[in-house]
Design a protein around this motif. Structure first.
Motif, mmCIF file in Angstrom:
data_model
loop_
_atom_site.group_PDB
_atom_site.id
_atom_site.type_symbol
_atom_site.label_atom_id
_atom_site.label_comp_id
_atom_site.label_asym_id
_atom_site.label_seq_id
_atom_site.Cartn_x
_atom_site.Cartn_y
_atom_site.Cartn_z
ATOM 1 N N UNK A 1 23.874 66.052 46.829
ATOM 2 C CA UNK A 1 25.244 65.342 47.107
ATOM 3 C C UNK A 1 25.085 64.066 46.114
ATOM 4 N N UNK A 2 26.146 63.828 45.739
ATOM 5 C CA UNK A 2 26.476 62.355 44.965
ATOM 6 C C UNK A 2 26.174 61.351 46.100
ATOM 7 N N UNK A 3 25.368 60.145 45.614
ATOM 8 C CA UNK A 3 25.222 59.028 46.450
ATOM 9 C C UNK A 3 25.587 57.749 45.524
ATOM 10 N N UNK A 4 25.869 56.767 46.274
ATOM 11 C CA UNK A 4 25.968 55.290 45.823
ATOM 12 C C UNK A 4 27.439 55.186 45.060
ATOM 13 N N UNK A 5 28.385 55.933 45.317
ATOM 14 C CA UNK A 5 29.487 55.480 44.673
ATOM 15 C C UNK A 5 30.237 54.300 45.058
ATOM 16 N N UNK A 6 31.071 53.909 44.237
ATOM 17 C CA UNK A 6 31.505 52.514 44.211
ATOM 18 C C UNK A 6 33.178 52.466 44.818
ATOM 19 N N UNK A 7 33.243 51.383 45.511
ATOM 20 C CA UNK A 7 34.930 51.047 45.672
ATOM 21 C C UNK A 7 35.395 52.142 46.716
ATOM 22 N N UNK A 8 36.597 52.473 46.527
ATOM 23 C CA UNK A 8 37.231 53.470 47.408
ATOM 24 C C UNK A 8 36.813 54.753 47.205
ATOM 25 N N UNK A 9 36.192 55.174 46.402
ATOM 26 C CA UNK A 9 35.491 56.384 46.158
ATOM 27 C C UNK A 9 34.406 56.440 47.109
ATOM 28 N N UNK A 10 33.566 55.366 47.242
ATOM 29 C CA UNK A 10 32.443 55.123 47.965
ATOM 30 C C UNK A 10 32.810 55.578 49.395
ATOM 31 N N UNK A 11 34.090 55.069 49.759
ATOM 32 C CA UNK A 11 34.511 55.142 51.178
ATOM 33 C C UNK A 11 34.944 56.843 51.684
ATOM 34 N N UNK A 12 35.603 57.250 50.585
ATOM 35 C CA UNK A 12 36.135 58.435 50.547
ATOM 36 C C UNK A 12 35.273 59.600 50.348
ATOM 37 N N UNK A 13 34.171 59.612 49.554
ATOM 38 C CA UNK A 13 33.398 60.403 49.048
ATOM 39 C C UNK A 13 32.617 61.040 50.253
ATOM 40 N N UNK A 14 31.948 60.237 51.228
ATOM 41 C CA UNK A 14 31.326 60.954 52.339
ATOM 42 C C UNK A 14 32.159 61.935 52.986
#
Length: 275
Positions: free
Chosen positions: A238-251
């Motif tokens: 699974x991807x980790x360390x996303x930035x910004x809004x994507x960091x909130x939505x990806x999990x």
């Protein structure tokens, strides 16, 4: 536009330019999720209208970088365990992973179509521990070129989705049976995305990606074990360390249905050892 190399690539090999461009767009950011100066350098050297052809979506760029980072983590973990192992990259295009994670001791083999290898040789000449082989990765003749005395990790980043499903299954089985104790890292697009490409309804800016006949929803990854009894285990990356809004939505996208079951995926297949 650069005054350097002018690539002339077919429909599927051209996807290497699309992924390269988006990694470079992301790498130029001060808060990048993927440190990839080699990608930036290549874009500046290549005579190609990247922005006009592909656009410059910050979201697409970050998503591509996060996918590459998933592969990087798996390769780096492998090299930490097997520092003199061999990394075999199938359909690598202009991927610059070697310059991001190489440990100074491993051997790297790139297997790609002749036109892609020719471009890679001009832009990224191989070092002493790198070898480029012009061949169809699905034909499996390349497997005879790999040193079986060292541990082997195979990557197929951005390749399998362009193959017919029977060839995907045959490639997985061939790798599993020829490299006992090895592993394969692959990525897949979900079925809804595949359908859009097959019907010509997937377009971004001035670019329409090639048809992607092979797809796998994330929930289906366990079915990859049916390719061969030599596939011993299947694991989600699974991807980790996303930035910004994507960091909130990806999990949420990774855990909450239906997004969690119908999303792009990166998967590791571990092969059974010698009997």
């Amino acid at each position: 536009m650069s005054s350097g190399e002018r690539p002339e690539l077919g429909e599927v090999p051209e996807t290497a330019l699309w992924t390269l461009w988006h990694r470079a767009v992301e790498a130029r950011r001060p808060d990048t999720v993927l440190d990839d100066p080699k990608a930036v350098e290549l874009v500046e050297r290549i005579d190609f209208p990247f922005a006009e052809r592909f656009g410059a979506s910050a979201l697409s760029a970050q998503l591509q970088a996060l996918r590459a980072a998933c592969f990087d983590r798996e390769v780096a973990d492998f090299l930490a365990r097997e520092p003199r192992g061999t990394v075999v990259c199938l359909g690598e295009g202009l991927e610059t992973q070697y310059w991001r994670v190489d440990n100074g001791r491993a051997r790297w083999l790139t297997v790609d179509l002749p036109e892609s290898v020719a471009l890679r040789e001009r832009l990224l000449p191989p070092g002493p521990r790198q070898r480029y082989l012009a061949a169809d990765a699905t034909e499996l003749g390349w497997t005879e070129e790999v040193d079986r005395d060292q541990a082997v990790l195979i990557t197929t980043q951005g390749l399998l989705m362009y193959l017919p499903p029977p060839r995907v299954k045959a490639l997985i089985a061939g790798c599993a049976e020829r490299f006992p104790g090895g592993s394969l890292v692959l990525d897949a697009v979900p079925r809804w995305f595949s359908r859009l490409t097959l019907t010509g309804r997937m377009r971004s800016h001035d670019y329409e990606p090639p048809p992607m006949p092979w797809a796998m929803d994330a929930r289906e990854r366990g079915g990859l074990r049916t390719a061969s009894p030599a596939v011993a285990a299947v694991r989600d990356v699974r991807p980790v360390g996303a930035r910004g809004l994507l960091g909130v939505l990806l999990p949420l996208a990774l855990t909450v249905p239906p997004l969690a079951t119908h999303r792009p995926s990166v998967t590791v297949l571990d092969f059974a050892g010698q009997p």
